[in-house]
Design an enzyme around this catalytic site. Structure first.
Site, PDB file in Angstrom:
ATOM      1  N   CYS A 112      18.236  86.084  18.290  1.00  0.00           N
ATOM      2  CA  CYS A 112      16.923  86.736  18.269  1.00  0.00           C
ATOM      3  C   CYS A 112      17.058  88.227  17.966  1.00  0.00           C
ATOM      4  CB  CYS A 112      16.205  86.535  19.596  1.00  0.00           C
ATOM      5  SG  CYS A 112      15.857  84.797  19.965  1.00  0.00           S
ATOM      6  N   ARG A 120      11.956  78.351  17.622  1.00  0.00           N
ATOM      7  CA  ARG A 120      12.153  79.465  16.689  1.00  0.00           C
ATOM      8  C   ARG A 120      11.286  79.105  15.479  1.00  0.00           C
ATOM      9  NH1 ARG A 120      16.019  82.936  17.152  1.00  0.00           N
ATOM     10  NH2 ARG A 120      17.488  81.560  18.182  1.00  0.00           N
TER      11      ARG A 120
END
Length: 197
Positions: A40, A117
């Protein structure tokens, strides 16, 4: 794809945000599994570095995770301190997973977002035009998302299609003929004709 993006109102690192506030502009809404995680962090640095390029396309960025606002703010500060990168877009907190569920990011019985995601490209009318989902361990390509927004805009503007890997300035695909006479007039490549705009 093709449906209206679900409306929401939420706290972010840049104050309250609603989906309606982005009407009239393109929006990339992207979720991430958790703050302070390696994949991330790499994505956020890449999105921050590409922010001006998205803005040049009239496209805003909006991130989302179930982490708290205080976690988002601390992570932003850490990225600035350790990597010299300022995050120039808001990060939404979604601790109750209401937004994630409304967008179908989670399986029905999910109790965490560890595998989420997801990226949504939303057009100026609030319609979801494209979406992608990646697993926990694989980072998405910010360059590809930028390319995707540009390709959607080009196909809207000129009623054309774009071939694999298309970038602005590349040839585009014209619509194939609809009758036998048109096919004969176009030649052997009638189903795959490239031309420059």
């Amino acid at each position: 794809m093709g449906d209206a993006a679900p409306a929401f109102r939420a706290r972010t690192t840049m104050g309250l945000r609603t989906l309606g506030a982005y009407r009239g502009r393109w929006l990339v809404l992207f979720s991430h599994p958790a703050d302070f995680t390696p994949v991330c962090t790499s994505e956020f640095i890449a999105f921050a570095q590409a922010h001006a390029a998205f803005q040049a396309l009239g496209c805003d960025l909006l991130a989302l995770s179930v982490d708290s606002l205080s976690s988002h703010l601390a992570w932003q500060q850490s990225i600035a301190q350790h990597f010299g990168v300022r995050i120039p877009f808001p990060i939404v907190e979604d601790p109750g997973m209401g937004i994630a569920r409304a967008y179908g990011m989670l399986p029905a019985g999910a109790t965490s977002t560890a595998t989420v995601r997801t990226t949504f490209v939303i057009d100026p009318e609030g319609i979801v035009r494209a979406l992608t989902a990646y697993p926990l361990t694989v980072g998405r390509s910010v360059a590809e998302i930028l390319r995707l927004v540009g390709a959607l805009q080009a196909s809207d503007a000129a009623d054309i299609s774009t071939p694999e890997g298309w970038r602005p300035g590349d040839p585009v695909l014209t619509h194939p003929p609809m009758t036998g006479d048109e096919v004969g007039a176009c030649g052997a490549d009638w189903y795959h004709r490239l031309e420059r705009l």
